[in-house]
Design an enzyme around this catalytic site. Structure first.
Site, short mmCIF file in Angstrom:
data_model
loop_
_atom_site.label_atom_id
_atom_site.label_comp_id
_atom_site.label_asym_id
_atom_site.label_seq_id
_atom_site.Cartn_x
_atom_site.Cartn_y
_atom_site.Cartn_z
N CYS A 49 -9.41 34.46 -2.59
CA CYS A 49 -8.98 35.23 -1.41
C CYS A 49 -9.89 36.43 -1.19
CB CYS A 49 -7.53 35.70 -1.56
SG CYS A 49 -6.37 34.33 -1.48
N CYS A 75 -6.42 37.03 -5.55
CA CYS A 75 -7.25 36.25 -6.48
C CYS A 75 -8.71 36.24 -5.99
CB CYS A 75 -6.72 34.83 -6.57
SG CYS A 75 -7.07 33.86 -5.11
N GLU A 85 -2.47 35.42 1.42
CA GLU A 85 -3.57 36.05 2.16
C GLU A 85 -4.22 35.06 3.11
OE1 GLU A 85 -3.06 35.83 -1.01
OE2 GLU A 85 -3.58 37.63 -2.12
N ASN A 135 2.85 32.57 0.48
CA ASN A 135 2.28 31.41 -0.22
C ASN A 135 3.14 30.16 0.02
OD1 ASN A 135 4.19 32.79 -1.81
ND2 ASN A 135 3.44 31.87 -3.70
N ILE A 136 2.47 29.03 0.09
CA ILE A 136 3.16 27.76 0.37
C ILE A 136 2.68 26.74 -0.68
CG2 ILE A 136 3.69 26.02 2.15
CD1 ILE A 136 2.39 28.03 4.19
N GLU A 137 3.60 26.30 -1.51
CA GLU A 137 3.21 25.35 -2.58
C GLU A 137 3.62 23.93 -2.23
OE1 GLU A 137 5.07 27.02 -6.06
OE2 GLU A 137 3.61 28.66 -6.16
N1 THU Z 1 -0.94 33.36 -4.86
C1 THU Z 1 -1.18 33.94 -3.64
O1 THU Z 1 -0.44 33.71 -2.69
N2 THU Z 1 -2.26 34.77 -3.52
C2 THU Z 1 -3.13 35.06 -4.51
O2 THU Z 1 -4.15 35.69 -4.27
C3 THU Z 1 -2.82 34.61 -5.87
C4 THU Z 1 -1.78 33.58 -6.02
C5 THU Z 1 0.19 32.44 -4.98
C6 THU Z 1 -0.25 31.00 -5.09
C7 THU Z 1 0.87 30.37 -5.88
O3 THU Z 1 1.82 29.85 -4.98
C8 THU Z 1 1.48 31.50 -6.67
O4 THU Z 1 0.93 32.71 -6.13
C9 THU Z 1 1.18 31.43 -8.15
O5 THU Z 1 -0.16 31.27 -8.37
ZN ZN Z 2 -5.59 33.92 -3.40
#
Ligand code: THU
Ligand code: ZN
Length: 360
Positions: free
Chosen positions: A323, A320, A289, A276-278
């Protein structure tokens, strides 16, 4: 014995520092990869040169000992061709090398092959060369043991390393035995030649089994044996979980502190990873994903068949809703989803996770 164990487990501090210190770093992952590729191309060219130069030996076949001379050349050719083949299989299936020491050993090996083809002294020397070559192979695998890689890769390299050591000892002993036989008649040369041929071929069998094991696991998977996965995690499940865990360390999660890693397996047996990249505006967040499947799409690969999602939580987390929808569109209802944590791997089919998915 203990020292050997420490060395093979990749835990020797000094050795580790020396080997890792020779890791190539051009400051850019892409550049490192390109450099690596060009080295492998160079080694292939050198193999080809050695094969070509070996043909010169046909002019030097002695009329008195044609069988021995020809056998000698034949064995050397088998060794070089097998080595070239497995060198490439190894570099594709094994961990990516980016170490200056392993490049140097590659070059030394080529010199050895050249010597093997052109040496026309007593066959004991040929055996001696093979012993040195196994020693070089052992060193090459040892360098690989110290490369950063995941658990499964490291296990494979350690096994290969042990096999190499066994062959160093074995061919060393045979060399010594042949040396003692040196005084005996000509026919013993055939014994030496046969010993070399057996060594060359038998060495390749365990090594190729070790390095192709992953391909077999993949095979089972794409042949639709997904029922295998209904029970406990398979080797591939654990491998995907490990890859997802490794990449989760790269997550840019400064807002949530929630690191996620994903490893997706394509129908053709390749694995793509993502994290994940915020971003500071929150809404631009890329999910692990999404990153993994975009790597698969960019590579032009076939559809995903399995995805592992790793989270640093007590309870496993499945992807989630967003995804799940994306995965459904690419992989369909049979895609296997593994929710992984440090201690658990839980499995579900996409059909269960998103029963009435949207489609146009
Ligand atoms: N996140 C994912 O990478 N995949 C998911 O299916 C659910 C959430 C990440 C996004 C965010 O950076 C962190 O989890 C918290 O929501
Ligand atoms: Zn997701």
């Amino acid at each position: 014995m203990n020292l050997l164990k420490t060395i093979l487990s990749g835990e020797n501090r000094i050795l580790s520092r020396v080997i890792r210190g020779r890791n190539l770093n051009l400051g850019d992952l892409e550049k490192n990869k390109r450099f690596n590729k060009s080295i492998h191309e160079l080694v292939t060219i050198m193999f080809a040169v050695v094969l070509g130069l070996g043909l010169q030996e046909l002019d030097h076949i002695d009329k008195e000992t044609p069988c021995i001379d020809f056998g000698f050349l034949f064995v050397a050719y088998i060794a070089v061709i097998l080595s070239w083949w497995f060198y490439h299989k190894g570099t594709i299936a094994g961990p990516a090398e980016s170490n200056v020491l392993s490049y140097s050993i590659d070059c030394l090996l080529i010199v050895f092959y050249w010597l093997m083809m052109h040496w026309r002294g007593h066959l004991c020397w040929l055996l001696f060369f093979y012993t040195c070559m196994f020693l070089l192979y052992f060193l090459w695998e040892l360098v690989r043991v110290y490369q950063p890689s995941d658990q499964i890769e490291r296990e494979k390299v350690k096994h290969a390393c042990t096999i190499n050591l066994v062959f160093v000892v074995l061919s060393g002993l045979i060399t010594a035995a042949c040396w003692l036989l040196k005084r005996f008649p000509e026919s013993d040369k055939y014994v030496c030649l046969a010993a070399v041929a057996i060594l060359v071929v038998s060495y390749r069998i365990p090594i190729s089994i070790i390095y192709s094991r992953r391909a077999h696991i993949d095979d089972g998977l794409w042949k639709g044996q997904q029922e295998m996965n209904s029970g406990s995690p398979t080797d591939m499940d654990r491998h995907l979980a490990e890859r997802a865990k490794m990449v989760s360390a790269k997550a840019r999660a400064h807002l949530s502190g929630f690191r996620v890693g994903a490893a997706v397996l394509s129908e053709s047996g390749n694995i793509y990873v993502g994290c994940n990249i915020e971003f500071d505006n929150y809404s631009n967040t890329i999910h692990a994903e999404e990153a993994a499947i975009s790597a698969l799409i960019v590579a032009g690969d076939s559809k995903p068949v399995k995805i592992a999602v790793f989270t640093h939580t007590e309870e496993p987390c499945f992807p989630c809703g967003m995804c799940r929808q994306s995965l459904f569109e690419l992989g369909g209802k049979d895609l296997v989803v593994l929710a992984c944590t440090e201690t658990r791997i839980e499995q579900a089919l996409l059909a269960e996770l998103i029963p009435s998915a949207f489609h146009l």
